[in-house]
Design an enzyme around this catalytic site. Structure first.
Site, PDB file in Angstrom:
ATOM      1  N   ASP A 474      28.781  38.431  43.260  1.00 45.29           N
ATOM      2  CA  ASP A 474      29.709  37.306  43.366  1.00 45.29           C
ATOM      3  C   ASP A 474      29.370  36.215  42.348  1.00 45.29           C
ATOM      4  O   ASP A 474      28.258  36.167  41.798  1.00 45.29           O
ATOM      5  CB  ASP A 474      29.613  36.735  44.795  1.00 45.29           C
ATOM      6  CG  ASP A 474      30.941  36.182  45.295  1.00 45.29           C
ATOM      7  OD1 ASP A 474      31.781  35.820  44.451  1.00 45.29           O
ATOM      8  OD2 ASP A 474      31.121  36.111  46.518  1.00 45.29           O
ATOM      9  N   ASP A 544      40.338  36.087  47.829  1.00 46.59           N
ATOM     10  CA  ASP A 544      39.875  35.727  49.175  1.00 46.59           C
ATOM     11  C   ASP A 544      41.041  35.649  50.143  1.00 46.59           C
ATOM     12  O   ASP A 544      40.842  35.370  51.327  1.00 46.59           O
ATOM     13  CB  ASP A 544      39.131  34.382  49.139  1.00 46.59           C
ATOM     14  CG  ASP A 544      37.687  34.560  48.693  1.00 46.59           C
ATOM     15  OD1 ASP A 544      37.210  35.707  48.715  1.00 46.59           O
ATOM     16  OD2 ASP A 544      37.043  33.568  48.322  1.00 46.59           O
TER      17      ASP A 544
END
Ligand code: GLA
Length: 724
Positions: A474, A544
């Site tokens: 990430d 997301d």
């Protein structure tokens, strides 16, 4: 095929359906002559139009600057009369900027050279061309490299700048390519978004002046994408000219389209020159990222199919292209930071019973990270949460017949971390200023080798400590204050590119040392979804936001360029955590079908009826997985455009199987059935759909009749099978 016709000084690069042609003037300037449908002659110098006013400097020396301002320079240079957006500029030791490049030599060869420290497309079976340009005054050599991928109608380009002089100079701009066009294009296609709304398609007119899509965030960002396409007027999904460029790069980029006073259009793409300056010492070389270039006359779907084929064959790690990747469950939206080993095992137990194949432990397992305020950089297990350590947990998950994956954010450091307390100088920061936080974290200074080695050492240790089969990498904040303490003043403009190179180095080491680990990239959702990342990881977390309605638009834009198999898609909670929308469980799964497919919700808490739908959803995914990973993708209808429904299909390469996804976002009362014209089938073959036999041409010309569904956000997946 690559041809050089020495009598005419013409270079011609042919793919199956296209030709890319360049010519050299009397003075040695390299001009672009033509790009488009294949032509089978090199008799094309007339199209460079050097016989028109203002003539080349050898004919009218008194109008050199006017000539420079008009000539379609193949790799345009700044400061010497070409006033358009240029590809390259160099500052000499006297502080003067400008250069003039002429052809010195060329080389045609079969073994494609790998870029130094950067991802680039593999080159099996290709031909390449190097054209060496030089500026004798500066002592600069600029090598333009072209590689031809005939069956995909794609050409890759990159540029190497070498310093052949005795002293250093500064590259203030070095883009990867420009394309000179004229009236053949009228529209621009690009991708734009925000967090939780990535890569929505935007189409706009080419007007006089400049259109720019770019990033200075240290990554492409949620906002823009390193892709641009120019379209002919009225170009649609199935027909029309498309010229597209996609940059194999994961940092600051710029893509620009400029229409000048002559009505000529120049499109360029490369590293964003803003705050970029690379010092090139004597004997040193600098390489630009590679750009993937294509022309097709088969409309937007045609462009998409070429990109998908190309990415699958030449960019994504070959090992993973056809691999059946495990159906995963990720605990992020199920627990956020609030989990321990028992909670994870509970999820895994239920997941394995339902047929899910891998548990991914997301953020929060290390240091003392119970919120996003601490511990990035402290990559060792929090034994208060994972009692008995990581191996014990992984073994328990494995004993349920499930694989185990783990989350890292290697480029970052929290102020509240042991690492920061020990090395406060390891961050990017401007002298004398309080460094700015974002998600309460700083960016590590990866231009320092000791930092790169340290981070890698920690990751390596964790991955060696247990049977970990997947890594989610990430990056949760952009890079600002891109300044490095140890770098000298005249190298500070290199920091952001050095960061990107370090990320590539780290991912290269990781995938080399752990070839069996499936790597998934991520950046606060999909802020770093680009070809550079896909070179290391066959899949990237797309957004997301897993709300199926928003995902229709995000996935439409993502799949415009990138293959379906690369898109991280999960079935998440309802109401959706990002936007609160309530949607049926079935629709969430149908929309996730055309991606990597997984779950991201607490399956121990959802309604029993939904839980019991999971095995059938997985079965459906597995039934179509191969087709979706390898087939041709066609866009049929866009919710973004019509505001009511969305539809797309995937057809196998042999045209014997297809799957159609239809999502009715908004229900309309008392409407007729919808006629969906299908694509990509074989006109003469017979296909069975819903138990009825149709000719391929019938389904494509007359259409498939879709019945209205009852209610908002309803979906169906339709199977189409050839009966030949
Ligand atoms: C990012 C990712 C999420 C999750 C969180 C964890 O936002 O996109 O999927 O991993 O970080 O902090």
């Amino acid at each position: 095929m690559v041809i050089y016709d020495s009598s005419k000084r013409v270079f011609k690069l042919d793919t199956d359906n296209t030709s890319y042609v360049m010519g050299v003037t009397e003075e040695g300037y390299l001009g672009n002559i033509y790009y488009g449908k294949r032509v089978d002659t090199t008799d094309l110098v007339y199209a460079m139009r050097i016989g028109e006013h203002p003539f080349t400097p050898s004919v009218i020396p008194g109008e050199k600057i006017s000539f420079m301002d008009k000539f379609p320079m193949e790799y345009s240079f700044d400061g010497t009369g070409d006033f358009h957006a240029n590809c390259i500029n160099i500052r000499n030791s006297a502080g003067q900027e400008g250069l003039e490049l002429t052809v010195e030599s060329h080389n045609i060869y079969a073994e494609k050279r790998k870029l130094d420290g950067m991802p680039s497309a593999r080159g099996e079976g290709t031909m390449s061309l190097d054209i060496v340009l030089s500026d004798k005054i500066l002592g600069a050599q600029v090598i333009l490299t072209y590689t031809v991928y005939e069956e995909c109608d794609i050409i890759t380009r990159s540029v190497k700048v070498a310093n052949t002089s005795d002293s250093a100079f500064y590259i203030t701009k070095a883009l990867s390519a420009c394309l000179n066009l004229e009236t053949e294009v009228s529209d621009i296609l690009s991708l734009h978004g925000a967090w939780a709304r990535e890569r929505h398609i935007q189409r706009s007119k080419i007007n006089y002046g400049s259109y720019i899509t770019e990033s200075s965030r240290g990554e492409p960002g949620h906002q823009d994408s390193p892709f641009i396409a120019l379209l002919s007027e009225n170009c649609n999904n199935e027909a029309g000219d498309v010229y597209a460029m996609n940059l194999v790069y994961s940092g600051n980029f710029t893509a620009r389209v400029q229409k000048d006073h002559f009505g000529k259009v120049r499109a360029s793409i490369g590293i964003n020159p803003e705050r970029f300056c690379w010092k090139l010492g004597s004997g040193d070389a600098f390489e630009t990222p590679e750009v993937i270039l294509q022309y097709t006359c088969k409309g937007i779907n045609g462009m998409t199919r070429n990109f998908h084929d190309f990415f699958r064959k030449y960019i994504i790690p070959s090992k993973w292209v056809d691999a059946e990747k495990p159906v995963l469950i990720n605990n992020w939206e199920a627990t956020y930071f609030d989990f321990d080993d028992e909670k994870l095992v509970q999820i895994a137990e239920e997941a394995s019973r339902l047929g899910i194949e891998m548990l991914v432990m997301d953020d929060g397992w290390f240091g003392h990270r119970d919120s996003d305020n601490s511990s990035l950089g402290d990559w060792y297990v929090n034994e208060k949460k994972l009692k008995g350590g990581l191996k014990k947990l992984v073994d328990r998950v494995n004993s349920l017949g499930m694989k185990f994956g783990i989350w890292f954010e290697p480029e970052m450091i929290s102020p509240d971390s042991d690492l920061y307390r020990e090395h406060p100088d390891w961050i990017l920061a401007l002298d004398g200023r309080e460094p700015g936080l974002c998600r309460t974290q700083y960016v590590l200074d990866l231009s320092r080798h000791e930092v790169v080695d340290y981070v890698y050492g920690m990751i390596y240790k964790v991955l060696k400590s247990a049977n970990i089969e997947y890594v989610k990498w990430d990056m949760n904040r952009p890079i600002a204050e891109a300044a490095s303490l140890p770098l000298p003043a005249d190298r500070q403009g290199e920091v952001t590119h050095r960061h990107v190179l370090a990320v590539y180095e780290l991912q290269e080491r990781l995938t080399r040392d752990f070839p069996e680990i499936l790597l998934e990239n991520c950046s606060g959702g999909g802020a770093r979804f680009d070809a550079g990342m896909l070179y290391y990881s066959p899949q990237i977390w797309c957004s997301d936001n897993a709300d199926p309605v928003e995902r229709l638009m995000i996935q439409e834009g993502t799949h415009l360029v990138y293959p379906l198999s690369t898109t991280g898609t999960h079935v998440a909670d309802s109401p959706n955590h990002a936007n609160g929308r309530i949607t049926p469980f079935n629709t969430r799964a149908d929309v996730a079908l055309t991606g990597t497919f997984g779950y991201e919700l607490d399956i121990t808490r959802i309604a029993k009826e939904e839980r019991e739908m999971i095995p059938a959803q997985i079965e459906k995914y597995k039934k179509y997985r191969h087709l979706i990973q390898t087939g041709d993708y066609y866009r049929i209808a866009s919710f973004r455009e019509n505001g009511r429904y969305d539809s797309y299909m995937v057809v196998s390469k042999d045209k014997d199987k297809a799957v159609l996804v239809y999502v009715q976002v908004v229900t309309d009362s008392n409407v007729l059935t919808k006629k969906l014209k299908l694509y990509g089938l074989c006109p003469g073959k017979k296909y069975v759909v819903d138990g009825t036999e149709y000719l391929g041409s019938t389904l494509m010309n007359v259409g498939y009749i879709m019945k209205p569904l009852r209610g908002d956000c309803q979906s169906v997946v339709v199977e189409i099978n050839c009966v030949c």
